[in-house]
Structure formats: structure tokens, C-alpha cells
Design a protein around this motif. Structure first.
Motif, PDB file in Angstrom:
ATOM      1  N   THR A   1       3.327   6.061  -5.761  1.00  0.00           N
ATOM      2  CA  THR A   1       3.683   5.882  -7.166  1.00  0.00           C
ATOM      3  C   THR A   1       2.793   6.724  -8.078  1.00  0.00           C
ATOM      4  O   THR A   1       1.575   6.724  -7.933  1.00  0.00           O
TER       5      THR A   1
ATOM      6  N   THR B   1       0.832  -1.208   0.000  1.00  0.00           N
ATOM      7  CA  THR B   1       0.000   0.000   0.000  1.00  0.00           C
ATOM      8  C   THR B   1       0.863   1.253   0.000  1.00  0.00           C
ATOM      9  O   THR B   1       0.585   2.209  -0.741  1.00  0.00           O
TER      10      THR B   1
ATOM     11  N   LEU C   1       2.338   1.694  -3.573  1.00  0.00           N
ATOM     12  CA  LEU C   1       1.333   2.092  -4.573  1.00  0.00           C
ATOM     13  C   LEU C   1       0.828   3.515  -4.331  1.00  0.00           C
ATOM     14  O   LEU C   1       0.575   4.255  -5.288  1.00  0.00           O
ATOM     15  N   THR C   2       0.704   3.888  -3.068  1.00  0.00           N
ATOM     16  CA  THR C   2       0.259   5.247  -2.746  1.00  0.00           C
ATOM     17  C   THR C   2       1.292   6.287  -3.176  1.00  0.00           C
ATOM     18  O   THR C   2       0.938   7.394  -3.583  1.00  0.00           O
TER      19      THR C   2
ATOM     20  N   TYR D   1       6.943   5.105 -14.468  1.00  0.00           N
ATOM     21  CA  TYR D   1       6.373   5.601 -13.228  1.00  0.00           C
ATOM     22  C   TYR D   1       7.476   6.169 -12.350  1.00  0.00           C
ATOM     23  O   TYR D   1       8.651   5.918 -12.571  1.00  0.00           O
TER      24      TYR D   1
END
Length: 106
Positions: free
Chosen positions: A62, A56, A59-60, A77
Motif C-alpha cells: 500500500t 503484512t 500494508l507492504t 491510497y
């Protein structure tokens, strides 16, 4: 036909022994069910929760890199500064308690 033929991949399942085999205390298993507590040498619920937190966090942090046209890209990314290194360190700390091959030094 323009198709690339590939060899079939061997079937592997982490943390499982073939049927009929006896447990080997030197083997490590990370396949215990979340919330069931740690199995012999394996992750338990708290460890799986920590892995979910790490995913998490990454991903947060990115964001897609903009293309030349200025639209959000789908191939590149960027991860916010320090998150990748912090995640690597946290994962290494977590995995230090659960060696895949106990006694093997890399």
C-alpha cells in the motif's frame, strides 16, 4: 454546541459467552488465544499467523496517492495490482473452515 449526539454502541465481544452460559456446539468462536490451538470451532495459532501475514502483505503493498500539490496524501491510497484480490481469496479460503454460523448459506 455543535456536537453530534450518538447512541451508545452495544458491547460485543467476539468468541465469548456470557458468564454462566453453557457452551453451544452450534456456536462458533474465533476468540481462542493465539498459540493455544484451535478452540471449539475457532482459530488457533496457525490461523492467526496467516491473518498476520495477510495484513503484512496488504500494508507492504500500500502506498499513499499524491495530492494535487504532489505531497503524499493521507486520505487516498493505492494497493499494488492483484494484492487486494489475492488477499480476499486467501481470507475466504481461511474462513471457509471456520464458519461464523455453521449451516447458514449466504
Amino acid at each position: 454546541l455543535g456536537l453530534i449526539e450518538t447512541a451508545p454502541m452495544p458491547r460485543r465481544v467476539c468468541g465469548r459467552r456470557p458468564r454462566g452460559s453453557s457452551p453451544d456446539s452450534s456456536a462458533s468462536s474465533i476468540g481462542s488465544s493465539p498459540g493455544s490451538g484451535p478452540g471449539p470451532g475457532g482459530f488457533g495459532g496457525p490461523e492467526f499467523d496467516r491473518v498476520a501475514e495477510l495484513i503484512t502483505d496488504v500494508l507492504t503493498a500500500t502506498e499513499p496517492v499524491a495530492t494535487a500539490a504532489g505531497t503524499p496524501g493521507k486520505a487516498r491510497y493505492a494497493i499494488a495490482g492483484g494484492v487486494a484480490d489475492a488477499t480476499r481469496a486467501a481470507a475466504a479460503e481461511l474462513l471457509a473452515d471456520f464458519p461464523l454460523y455453521p449451516g447458514l448459506e449466504l
